[in-house]
Design a protein around this motif. Sequence first.
Motif, mmCIF file in Angstrom:
data_model
loop_
_atom_site.group_PDB
_atom_site.id
_atom_site.type_symbol
_atom_site.label_atom_id
_atom_site.label_comp_id
_atom_site.label_asym_id
_atom_site.label_seq_id
_atom_site.Cartn_x
_atom_site.Cartn_y
_atom_site.Cartn_z
ATOM 1 N N ALA A 173 -68.011 -26.126 -13.836
ATOM 2 C CA ALA A 173 -66.899 -26.560 -14.631
ATOM 3 C C ALA A 173 -67.293 -27.312 -15.953
ATOM 4 O O ALA A 173 -66.911 -27.222 -16.892
ATOM 5 C CB ALA A 173 -65.878 -27.390 -13.732
ATOM 6 N N GLN A 229 -63.723 -22.001 -11.605
ATOM 7 C CA GLN A 229 -64.338 -23.442 -11.965
ATOM 8 C C GLN A 229 -64.501 -23.069 -13.727
ATOM 9 O O GLN A 229 -64.553 -23.932 -14.518
ATOM 10 C CB GLN A 229 -65.574 -23.601 -11.464
ATOM 11 C CG GLN A 229 -65.446 -24.266 -10.060
ATOM 12 C CD GLN A 229 -64.598 -25.641 -10.132
ATOM 13 O OE1 GLN A 229 -63.230 -25.564 -10.179
ATOM 14 N NE2 GLN A 229 -65.169 -26.889 -10.347
ATOM 15 N N ALA A 264 -56.527 -21.663 -12.655
ATOM 16 C CA ALA A 264 -57.716 -21.995 -12.114
ATOM 17 C C ALA A 264 -57.407 -22.130 -10.453
ATOM 18 O O ALA A 264 -58.229 -21.624 -9.704
ATOM 19 C CB ALA A 264 -58.530 -23.220 -12.698
ATOM 20 N N MET A 284 -58.771 -20.031 -7.370
ATOM 21 C CA MET A 284 -59.712 -20.674 -6.270
ATOM 22 C C MET A 284 -58.916 -20.223 -4.925
ATOM 23 O O MET A 284 -59.473 -19.972 -4.036
ATOM 24 C CB MET A 284 -59.812 -22.168 -6.390
ATOM 25 C CG MET A 284 -60.573 -22.965 -5.549
ATOM 26 S SD MET A 284 -60.943 -24.445 -5.929
ATOM 27 C CE MET A 284 -62.245 -24.141 -7.170
ATOM 28 N N THR A 314 -71.314 -33.757 -17.321
ATOM 29 C CA THR A 314 -72.183 -32.968 -16.881
ATOM 30 C C THR A 314 -73.471 -33.566 -16.247
ATOM 31 O O THR A 314 -74.178 -33.481 -15.202
ATOM 32 C CB THR A 314 -72.460 -31.633 -17.367
ATOM 33 O OG1 THR A 314 -71.175 -31.019 -17.675
ATOM 34 C CG2 THR A 314 -73.132 -30.600 -16.481
ATOM 35 N N VAL A 338 -64.658 -18.697 -6.573
ATOM 36 C CA VAL A 338 -64.708 -20.029 -6.963
ATOM 37 C C VAL A 338 -65.127 -20.506 -8.160
ATOM 38 O O VAL A 338 -64.793 -21.088 -9.180
ATOM 39 C CB VAL A 338 -65.279 -20.794 -5.735
ATOM 40 C CG1 VAL A 338 -65.470 -22.341 -6.188
ATOM 41 C CG2 VAL A 338 -64.548 -20.856 -4.609
ATOM 42 N N ILE A 339 -66.553 -19.678 -8.550
ATOM 43 C CA ILE A 339 -67.068 -19.823 -9.844
ATOM 44 C C ILE A 339 -66.105 -19.499 -10.949
ATOM 45 O O ILE A 339 -65.970 -19.921 -12.173
ATOM 46 C CB ILE A 339 -68.265 -19.402 -9.860
ATOM 47 C CG1 ILE A 339 -69.393 -19.737 -9.033
ATOM 48 C CG2 ILE A 339 -68.906 -18.964 -11.331
ATOM 49 C CD1 ILE A 339 -70.726 -19.148 -9.067
ATOM 50 N N VAL A 344 -70.966 -25.666 -7.833
ATOM 51 C CA VAL A 344 -69.547 -25.070 -8.079
ATOM 52 C C VAL A 344 -69.042 -26.325 -9.037
ATOM 53 O O VAL A 344 -68.416 -26.024 -10.173
ATOM 54 C CB VAL A 344 -68.550 -25.127 -7.037
ATOM 55 C CG1 VAL A 344 -67.228 -25.028 -7.126
ATOM 56 C CG2 VAL A 344 -68.946 -23.827 -6.048
ATOM 57 N N ILE A 345 -69.352 -27.590 -8.829
ATOM 58 C CA ILE A 345 -68.847 -28.674 -9.569
ATOM 59 C C ILE A 345 -69.303 -28.530 -11.073
ATOM 60 O O ILE A 345 -68.922 -28.872 -12.237
ATOM 61 C CB ILE A 345 -68.920 -29.893 -8.976
ATOM 62 C CG1 ILE A 345 -68.109 -30.020 -7.708
ATOM 63 C CG2 ILE A 345 -68.552 -31.091 -9.935
ATOM 64 C CD1 ILE A 345 -68.175 -31.224 -6.779
ATOM 65 N N ARG A 349 -61.188 -23.799 -14.991
ATOM 66 C CA ARG A 349 -61.085 -25.110 -15.002
ATOM 67 C C ARG A 349 -61.838 -26.032 -16.251
ATOM 68 O O ARG A 349 -61.434 -26.933 -16.401
ATOM 69 C CB ARG A 349 -61.416 -25.678 -13.515
ATOM 70 C CG ARG A 349 -60.874 -27.149 -13.380
ATOM 71 C CD ARG A 349 -61.378 -27.684 -11.945
ATOM 72 N NE ARG A 349 -60.918 -26.610 -10.906
ATOM 73 C CZ ARG A 349 -59.783 -26.599 -10.185
ATOM 74 N NH1 ARG A 349 -58.777 -27.512 -10.739
ATOM 75 N NH2 ARG A 349 -59.513 -25.472 -9.220
ATOM 76 N N GLY A 350 -62.923 -25.417 -16.493
ATOM 77 C CA GLY A 350 -63.723 -26.047 -17.640
ATOM 78 C C GLY A 350 -63.216 -25.733 -19.120
ATOM 79 O O GLY A 350 -63.050 -26.508 -19.996
ATOM 80 N N VAL A 390 -59.840 -30.317 -3.785
ATOM 81 C CA VAL A 390 -60.968 -29.257 -3.761
ATOM 82 C C VAL A 390 -62.096 -29.281 -3.022
ATOM 83 O O VAL A 390 -62.665 -28.248 -2.526
ATOM 84 C CB VAL A 390 -61.237 -29.239 -5.431
ATOM 85 C CG1 VAL A 390 -62.601 -28.306 -5.712
ATOM 86 C CG2 VAL A 390 -60.037 -28.817 -6.389
#
Length: 422
Positions: free
Chosen positions: A268, A324, A302, A306, A156, A320-321, A264-265, A327-328, A246
């Motif tokens: 995750a 994510q 996920a 999305m 991150t 989308v959040i 958004v990235i 996805r995390g 993505v």
Amino acid sequence: MKAQWRVLADHRNFRRLFGGDSISLLGSSVTTVALPLTAVLVLGASPVQMGLLGAVSFLPHLVLGLPAGVWVDRLSYRRVIVGADLLAAAALTAVPILAATGVLRMWQLYVVVVITGTCSLFSVIAAQSFAPLLVPRRELLTANSAFALSNSVVATSGSALGGVLVQLLTAPAAIAVDAASFLLSAISKARITVTGRSTAAGQAKESLFKGIRGGWRAALEHPALRATTVAATVGALAGQMQVVIVVLFLVRDLGLSAGLVGLVIAVAGVAGIVGASIGVQITGRLGNGPAFIVGTTLSSLAGLVMAAAGGPTALALTVVIIAQLLRGWGPTLWGINQQTIRQILIPPELLARTQATWRFLVHGMQPIGALLGGTLGALAGFRATLVISSLIMLTSTTLALLSPLRTLRQLPDTETPTPSRH
């Protein structure tokens, strides 16, 4: 998170392994930004050259992935991880020196990527095999959770740090920071007081083919291990199908700005940190097998979530959040459990080659997944690619649900024998 800090406080040798890995991982996160920028800004790399630069990073896993486990099993784990760090530091140091003298070329970057990728392959196999010798088995899940937490935090923050360093130092000079991180990592790991040599007498004399076959058998013979291996392999294929499209989906189909895509990235990454912090507690309630299945299920959903995003920007961004967050959380939960299951169920003398088999399969699927994802995205659209890849991932989740993992709530607690100090 208290459990992770406790395992670090209680086990000095594990703390040195963890500290070294965390430092080098932070440096490598800088290089993930600085190396491509070196190719683009300093050498004016073409799209084909950039594609080749990304492709050669997979070569060590595809070419050396299987024999690496056999070779690591014949050596001291401590010697492998320290030697790998020192070699990586030397290779990375060459980039800023060559750039400063004006003789840096693309082929040299390819060589550096292959060398550092090979070092990473050997180091990860040895470190994952070393951990069961440094902490009691009952604390392996917590130890793996600590590694996952470190990875999430670094993933991150490290790329952002890389961008800042490139701005301040230039791209090639920023790579020197990574070289220094590997040197510090080697110093930390060299202070581990046990060698981690696990190979029984006579194993060193067996043929390479027989050693590789033993790793395959160990990874696939036990029903629970077979289920985790298959699920991870299919998940890597489908996951990489999503990774390559993505950003394109967010920008072209949803019309999100660059700033929102960055947000958004980052979601995750933050979700991964939270997942690593509470993964031990969730596994304690569900059990190792069910927690693995829950993790793969969240990961599979996920992409479907999305794909459902659309409409006004605020609504699309909300969906989308949520995707994510899944996805995390998902990969962290299944990741710490698949690693713990393998470390406990595999005999120490087979662990390194089994780790190598797993990495060969999982990492070997990623370039194939990337190719499939890009092709399917061009032919069927990004939204359809998200749905199809998620359904593929759900297939592996279903196989895991039908396996003994469903009832694997507690792993054996037999302690690992004291490792050799010689």
